[in-house]
Write an enzyme that holds these catalytic residues in place. Structure first.
Site, PDB file in Angstrom:
ATOM      1  N   GLY A  11       1.026  -1.117   0.076  1.00  0.00           N
ATOM      2  CA  GLY A  11      -0.108   0.055   0.157  1.00  0.00           C
ATOM      3  C   GLY A  11       0.998   1.296   0.083  1.00  0.00           C
ATOM      4  N   GLY A  13      -0.605   4.270   0.191  1.00  0.00           N
ATOM      5  CA  GLY A  13      -1.490   5.525   0.824  1.00  0.00           C
ATOM      6  C   GLY A  13      -0.497   6.145   1.864  1.00  0.00           C
ATOM      7  N   GLY A  16       1.393   3.584   4.347  1.00  0.00           N
ATOM      8  CA  GLY A  16       2.572   3.006   3.721  1.00  0.00           C
ATOM      9  C   GLY A  16       3.651   3.939   3.344  1.00  0.00           C
ATOM     10  N   PHE A 115     -14.140  21.209  12.694  1.00  0.00           N
ATOM     11  CA  PHE A 115     -14.481  19.952  12.122  1.00  0.00           C
ATOM     12  C   PHE A 115     -15.410  19.430  12.911  1.00  0.00           C
ATOM     13  CE2 PHE A 115     -13.127  17.201   8.650  1.00  0.00           C
ATOM     14  CZ  PHE A 115     -12.774  17.951   7.678  1.00  0.00           C
ATOM     15  N   ASP A 216      -8.738  -6.036  -0.007  1.00  0.00           N
ATOM     16  CA  ASP A 216      -8.209  -7.494  -0.237  1.00  0.00           C
ATOM     17  C   ASP A 216      -7.361  -8.160   0.846  1.00  0.00           C
ATOM     18  OD1 ASP A 216      -8.971  -6.409  -2.681  1.00  0.00           O
ATOM     19  OD2 ASP A 216      -6.820  -6.110  -3.317  1.00  0.00           O
ATOM     20  N   GLN A 235     -18.576   3.709   9.136  1.00  0.00           N
ATOM     21  CA  GLN A 235     -18.980   5.083   9.093  1.00  0.00           C
ATOM     22  C   GLN A 235     -19.707   5.424   7.828  1.00  0.00           C
ATOM     23  OE1 GLN A 235     -16.202   8.834   9.236  1.00  0.00           O
ATOM     24  NE2 GLN A 235     -17.169   8.577  11.265  1.00  0.00           N
ATOM     25  N   HIS A 237     -20.836   8.906   6.109  1.00  0.00           N
ATOM     26  CA  HIS A 237     -20.509  10.319   6.098  1.00  0.00           C
ATOM     27  C   HIS A 237     -21.842  11.207   5.804  1.00  0.00           C
ATOM     28  CE1 HIS A 237     -18.757  14.221   5.393  1.00  0.00           C
ATOM     29  NE2 HIS A 237     -17.810  14.018   5.554  1.00  0.00           N
ATOM     30  N   LEU A 247     -17.874  12.703  -2.085  1.00  0.00           N
ATOM     31  CA  LEU A 247     -17.981  13.347  -0.762  1.00  0.00           C
ATOM     32  C   LEU A 247     -17.950  14.757  -0.933  1.00  0.00           C
ATOM     33  CD1 LEU A 247     -17.619  12.591   2.276  1.00  0.00           C
ATOM     34  CD2 LEU A 247     -15.113  13.320   1.907  1.00  0.00           C
ATOM     35  N   GLU A 250     -16.425  17.796   5.307  1.00  0.00           N
ATOM     36  CA  GLU A 250     -17.140  18.261   6.512  1.00  0.00           C
ATOM     37  C   GLU A 250     -16.493  19.620   6.658  1.00  0.00           C
ATOM     38  OE1 GLU A 250     -17.849  15.299   9.969  1.00  0.00           O
ATOM     39  OE2 GLU A 250     -15.899  16.474  10.601  1.00  0.00           O
ATOM     40  N   ARG A 281     -20.264  12.628  13.209  1.00  0.00           N
ATOM     41  CA  ARG A 281     -20.791  11.968  11.833  1.00  0.00           C
ATOM     42  C   ARG A 281     -21.874  10.992  12.020  1.00  0.00           C
ATOM     43  NH1 ARG A 281     -15.229  11.405   8.463  1.00  0.00           N
ATOM     44  NH2 ARG A 281     -15.055  13.653   8.103  1.00  0.00           N
ATOM     45  N   HIS A 347     -18.134   5.435   3.969  1.00  0.00           N
ATOM     46  CA  HIS A 347     -17.158   6.365   4.066  1.00  0.00           C
ATOM     47  C   HIS A 347     -15.853   5.758   4.791  1.00  0.00           C
ATOM     48  CE1 HIS A 347     -14.584  10.007   3.579  1.00  0.00           C
ATOM     49  NE2 HIS A 347     -14.700  10.104   5.113  1.00  0.00           N
ATOM     50  N   GLU A 378      -5.897   2.818   7.394  1.00  0.00           N
ATOM     51  CA  GLU A 378      -7.530   2.519   7.528  1.00  0.00           C
ATOM     52  C   GLU A 378      -7.701   0.998   7.728  1.00  0.00           C
ATOM     53  OE1 GLU A 378     -10.285   4.644   4.921  1.00  0.00           O
ATOM     54  OE2 GLU A 378     -11.859   3.141   5.385  1.00  0.00           O
ATOM     55  N   ARG A 389     -15.532   7.398  13.903  1.00  0.00           N
ATOM     56  CA  ARG A 389     -14.263   8.192  14.038  1.00  0.00           C
ATOM     57  C   ARG A 389     -14.755   9.625  13.494  1.00  0.00           C
ATOM     58  NH1 ARG A 389     -11.608  10.605   9.433  1.00  0.00           N
ATOM     59  NH2 ARG A 389     -12.651   9.446   7.651  1.00  0.00           N
ATOM     60  N   LEU A 395      -6.474  11.195   8.654  1.00  0.00           N
ATOM     61  CA  LEU A 395      -5.064  11.151   8.098  1.00  0.00           C
ATOM     62  C   LEU A 395      -4.068  11.079   9.300  1.00  0.00           C
ATOM     63  CD1 LEU A 395      -5.737  14.293   5.557  1.00  0.00           C
ATOM     64  CD2 LEU A 395      -5.645  11.678   5.243  1.00  0.00           C
TER      65      LEU A 395
HETATM   66  C1  FAD Z   1     -12.989  11.153  -0.294  1.00  0.00           C
HETATM   67  C2  FAD Z   1     -12.342  10.965   0.962  1.00  0.00           C
HETATM   68  C3  FAD Z   1     -12.003  12.088   1.625  1.00  0.00           C
HETATM   69  C4  FAD Z   1     -11.366  11.838   2.874  1.00  0.00           C
HETATM   70  N1  FAD Z   1     -11.110  13.043   3.646  1.00  0.00           N
HETATM   71  C5  FAD Z   1     -10.481  12.791   4.926  1.00  0.00           C
HETATM   72  C6  FAD Z   1      -9.967  14.035   5.390  1.00  0.00           C
HETATM   73  O1  FAD Z   1     -10.134  15.203   5.119  1.00  0.00           O
HETATM   74  N2  FAD Z   1      -9.427  13.929   6.787  1.00  0.00           N
HETATM   75  C7  FAD Z   1      -9.270  12.634   7.272  1.00  0.00           C
HETATM   76  O2  FAD Z   1      -8.680  12.493   8.381  1.00  0.00           O
HETATM   77  N3  FAD Z   1      -9.565  11.445   6.252  1.00  0.00           N
HETATM   78  C8  FAD Z   1     -10.054  11.695   5.325  1.00  0.00           C
HETATM   79  N4  FAD Z   1     -10.456  10.447   4.594  1.00  0.00           N
HETATM   80  C9  FAD Z   1     -10.094   9.287   5.135  1.00  0.00           C
HETATM   81  C10 FAD Z   1      -8.583   9.020   4.628  1.00  0.00           C
HETATM   82  O3  FAD Z   1      -8.335   9.626   3.570  1.00  0.00           O
HETATM   83  C11 FAD Z   1      -8.305   7.433   4.801  1.00  0.00           C
HETATM   84  O4  FAD Z   1      -8.713   6.640   5.811  1.00  0.00           O
HETATM   85  C12 FAD Z   1      -6.844   7.153   4.344  1.00  0.00           C
HETATM   86  O5  FAD Z   1      -6.266   8.187   3.616  1.00  0.00           O
HETATM   87  C13 FAD Z   1      -6.402   5.754   4.304  1.00  0.00           C
HETATM   88  O6  FAD Z   1      -5.043   5.748   4.152  1.00  0.00           O
HETATM   89  P1  FAD Z   1      -4.267   4.396   3.818  1.00  0.00           P
HETATM   90  O7  FAD Z   1      -2.968   4.884   3.866  1.00  0.00           O
HETATM   91  O8  FAD Z   1      -4.750   3.613   5.099  1.00  0.00           O
HETATM   92  O9  FAD Z   1      -4.840   3.727   2.457  1.00  0.00           O
HETATM   93  P2  FAD Z   1      -5.089   4.304   1.070  1.00  0.00           P
HETATM   94  O10 FAD Z   1      -4.807   5.752   1.103  1.00  0.00           O
HETATM   95  O11 FAD Z   1      -6.580   3.978   0.931  1.00  0.00           O
HETATM   96  O12 FAD Z   1      -4.210   3.478   0.223  1.00  0.00           O
HETATM   97  C14 FAD Z   1      -4.265   2.149   0.143  1.00  0.00           C
HETATM   98  C15 FAD Z   1      -3.025   1.431  -0.824  1.00  0.00           C
HETATM   99  O13 FAD Z   1      -3.100  -0.138  -0.702  1.00  0.00           O
HETATM  100  C16 FAD Z   1      -3.035  -0.519  -1.848  1.00  0.00           C
HETATM  101  N5  FAD Z   1      -3.599  -1.915  -1.925  1.00  0.00           N
HETATM  102  C17 FAD Z   1      -4.786  -2.286  -1.344  1.00  0.00           C
HETATM  103  N6  FAD Z   1      -5.122  -3.668  -1.729  1.00  0.00           N
HETATM  104  C18 FAD Z   1      -3.744  -4.135  -2.525  1.00  0.00           C
HETATM  105  C19 FAD Z   1      -3.595  -5.102  -3.116  1.00  0.00           C
HETATM  106  N7  FAD Z   1      -4.120  -6.256  -3.033  1.00  0.00           N
HETATM  107  N8  FAD Z   1      -2.254  -5.283  -3.738  1.00  0.00           N
HETATM  108  C20 FAD Z   1      -1.434  -4.194  -3.524  1.00  0.00           C
HETATM  109  N9  FAD Z   1      -1.828  -3.054  -3.303  1.00  0.00           N
HETATM  110  C21 FAD Z   1      -3.232  -2.741  -2.629  1.00  0.00           C
HETATM  111  C22 FAD Z   1      -3.685   0.491  -2.897  1.00  0.00           C
HETATM  112  O14 FAD Z   1      -3.040   0.474  -4.222  1.00  0.00           O
HETATM  113  C23 FAD Z   1      -3.333   1.892  -2.402  1.00  0.00           C
HETATM  114  O15 FAD Z   1      -1.756   2.248  -2.383  1.00  0.00           O
HETATM  115  C24 FAD Z   1     -11.229  10.657   3.383  1.00  0.00           C
HETATM  116  C25 FAD Z   1     -11.492   9.500   2.686  1.00  0.00           C
HETATM  117  C26 FAD Z   1     -12.218   9.930   1.494  1.00  0.00           C
HETATM  118  C27 FAD Z   1     -12.672   8.501   0.649  1.00  0.00           C
END
Ligand code: FAD
Length: 574
Positions: A11, A13, A16, A115, A216, A235, A237, A247, A250, A281, A347, A378, A389, A395
């Site tokens: 990952g 994100g 990661g 917020f 996955d 959750q 939203h 989205l 907020e 929320r 959400h 997440e 949450r 974030l």
């Molecule tokens: C539209 C939106 C707005 C948001 N706004 C806010 C905000 O303003 N403030 C806040 O605090 N939170 C916000 N959130 C929540 C927050 O953005 C997320 O919870 C957070 O970014 C998740 O980050 P992460 O690093 O856990 O995963 P993600 O950023 O979801 O990344 C997941 C990664 O895993 C990889 N992956 C998944 N499965 C596999 C697989 N089988 N093989 C290889 N790679 C895989 C994907 O390719 C990706 O790179 C928002 C969420 C959304 C949807």
């Protein structure tokens, strides 16, 4: 093909990337992602990241701690919440130094806005706590961290879809992935593996989540007997664009937007007299659905209005440009001129892979860890968000606990040596793919996925009852059987997205099952989990975390204590 690294991170994100920045200071790191790295869902994060900097008005980490515990309906583990809120200020300054272009106050400090659920002096009034970069906060942080990873030699394996995580004799030894472009199977061995694979909002029909948010890796770990924690808490939203689920942050209410029903009333005044539209929320989403059910939707229909017409146009342009564009493109509405039709949208997953505060994955109620296996972001359940949450805390969770997992990984490097993955595991993974490609059935993954998403939406969203959940679990059994009849049209190896969808579907169904069964077990209402047949919170029996173990005979449950260090559960009034 075989690769070997000190650490493998699944990952790209924020969780990661933040971990990769940390670990790459000491060892070799591979980041595997099924997308192009900066297309991870974190890039879509809009409104802000929470920290009690006190740049715009007095604020304190302990108020943030209190709000998070109360916002989560007292199900969050308070030792973890305290760690997160105390570390928030350092985290924001560090992000700034790493290059994140935060929005500024006129005197040049990092700007902050209100917020939902964030208050001063233990609930007395909303406080400006969310640091932001207009309404593209995730984008800004993602690109800064991605650049740092590049600078430190982190190796990215882009469009590599992880299909298995090797765990042998209580030790995680590596990862098996499918290279999407070629269809080739790759084996990665490592001393430590971090799962940072994000959320699974795609289990529901109407969601703010990206197409790739299919959970996955949670499915893979559940298949290996690792429990998933608090899955009943998902959750919704309050403000998704009506009919689309996209989205509207907020932050729009943080800047002064208000919710109106069909009678033009600011209905949140009745549900949360002190902080109104900035209530947590779960409360706002329930209030919207209640208004609609009682016939007070706009023109009696199933949506309400988010009204920004009284907010200064300049503020909308400067601080909310992204959502204004969404409104124009998708609804033909200029939010400074007309109210926006909104409805709650699936959400954020509060539940996930159980971990300790350093990201170690825990395999049972007593907290035994699996060696070399970590989770953050997440997909993980630390649990800081409890039953609900607060906005701008996710974030923060990704970067605080991504970093902590990174530090814990550095601590074990060069201690046990890189693991090896048995030939049988690789053969099994390859065989599973070949079987799927060979099958001749007439079912389509996309059709079954739609049925799953509709069923979850109808029977397991904001409001739940025993009867509906029972009928959902039956329906899910039927969908699982239908997956055995999936026949892929595309039998090729290169970029076989039909195959990937079928793989993702299996995990989505597992997660649906675990959500539904966990929701059925919990005979109380708490946070985002509202049982109409059990409307009250029941601390006597349910002040505990659910651990759902997937077995061949259906889910089996264990429970573990909530760690309460400072704030005793109290009535949740706003
Ligand atoms: C539209 C939106 C707005 C948001 N706004 C806010 C905000 O303003 N403030 C806040 O605090 N939170 C916000 N959130 C929540 C927050 O953005 C997320 O919870 C957070 O970014 C998740 O980050 P992460 O690093 O856990 O995963 P993600 O950023 O979801 O990344 C997941 C990664 O895993 C990889 N992956 C998944 N499965 C596999 C697989 N089988 N093989 C290889 N790679 C895989 C994907 O390719 C990706 O790179 C928002 C969420 C959304 C949807």
């Amino acid at each position: 093909m075989i690769h070997s690294f000190d650490a493998v991170i699944i990952g790209s994100g924020l969780a990661g990337l933040r971990a990769a920045v940390e670990v790459s200071r000491q060892g070799s790191v591979a980041v595997l992602t099924k997308l192009y790295p900066t297309r991870s869902h974190s890039t879509a994060a809009q409104g802000g990241i929470g920290a009690a900097l006190g740049n715009e008005e007095p604020d304190r980490p302990e108020w943030h701690f209190y709000d998070t515990a109360k916002g989560g309906d007292f199900l969050g583990d308070q030792d973890a919440i305290e760690v997160m809120c105390e570390d928030a200020i350092r985290t924001i300054i560090e992000l700034e130094h790493l290059g994140v272009p935060f929005s500024r106050t006129p005197e040049g400090k990092i700007a902050q806005r209100k917020f939902g659920g964030h208050t001063r002096e233990f609930g007395s009034a909303p406080v400006r706590r969310a640091c932001y970069s207009a309404d593209r906060t995730g984008h800004a942080i993602m690109f800064a961290l991605f650049e740092q990873c590049g600078r430190q030699g982190v190796q990215f394996f882009k469009e590599f879809h992880v299909i298995d995580i090797a765990i042998e004799k209580n030790r995680c030894t590596g990862v098996i992935a499918l290279e999407i472009l070629t269809g080739e199977i790759h084996l990665f061995t490592a001393e430590a593996v971090l799962v940072a694979s994000g959320g699974y909002g795609k289990v529901f029909k109407t969601t703010s989540n990206a197409h790739a948010s299919t959970g996955d890796c949670l499915g893979i770990l559940a298949d290996k007997g690792i429990p998933l924690e608090d899955m009943e808490f998902f959750q919704f939203h309050p403000t998704g664009l009506y009919g689309l689920g996209i989205l509207i942050t907020e932050g729009a209410r943080g800047e002064g937007g208000i919710l109106l029903n069909g009678k033009g009333e600011r209905f949140m005044e009745h549900y949360a007299p002190t902080i109104k539209d900035l209530a947590p929320r779960d409360m706002v989403s329930r209030a919207i659905i209640t208004e609609i059910r009682e016939g007070r939707g706009i023109d009696g229909r199933d949506y309400v209005h988010l009204d920004l017409t009284k907010v200064d146009k300049r503020i909308i342009e400067e601080r909310l440009p992204e959502i204004s564009t969404f409104c124009r493109i998708y609804m033909g509405i200029d939010p400074s001129m007309a109210p926006i039709p909104v409805l709650p949208t699936a959400h954020y997953a509060m539940g996930g892979i159980p971990t300790d505060i350093d990201g170690r994955v825990l395999k049972n109620e007593i907290g035994d860890a699996i060696e070399g296996l970590f989770a953050a972001g997440e997909c993980a359940c630390v649990s800081v968000h409890g039953a609900n949450r607060l906005g701008c805390n996710s974030l923060l969770d990704t970067v605080v606990f991504g970093r902590r997992a990174g530090i814990a990984i550095c601590d074990i490097l060069n201690k046990t040596g890189r693991g090896s993955v048995s030939k049988e595991s690789v053969d099994r993974a390859r065989e599973a793919i070949d079987t799927m490609l060979r099958r001749k059935g007439s079912e389509k993954a996309a059709v079954i996925r739609k049925a799953l998403q509709q069923a979850m939406m109808d029977k397991c969203s904001e409001f739940r009852t025993e009867n509906e959940l029972l009928s959902l679990t039956e329906a899910l059994k039927g969908l699982r059987e239908r997956t055995l009849e999936i026949g892929l049209k595309d039998k090729g190896k290169r970029f076989n997205t039909e195959l990937l969808e079928a793989l993702e579907l299996n995990h989505l169904i597992s997660l649906g099952e675990l959500i539904a069964h966990s929701a059925l077990q919990r005979t109380e209402s708490r946070g985002a989990h509202t049982r109409e047949d059990f409307p009250d919170r029941d601390d006597m029996n349910w002040l505990k975390h659910t651990l759902a173990f997937k077995t061949d005979k259906g889910p089996v449950f264990g429970y573990k204590e909530v760690r309460i260090t400072r704030f005793r559960p109290a009535e949740r009034k706003y």
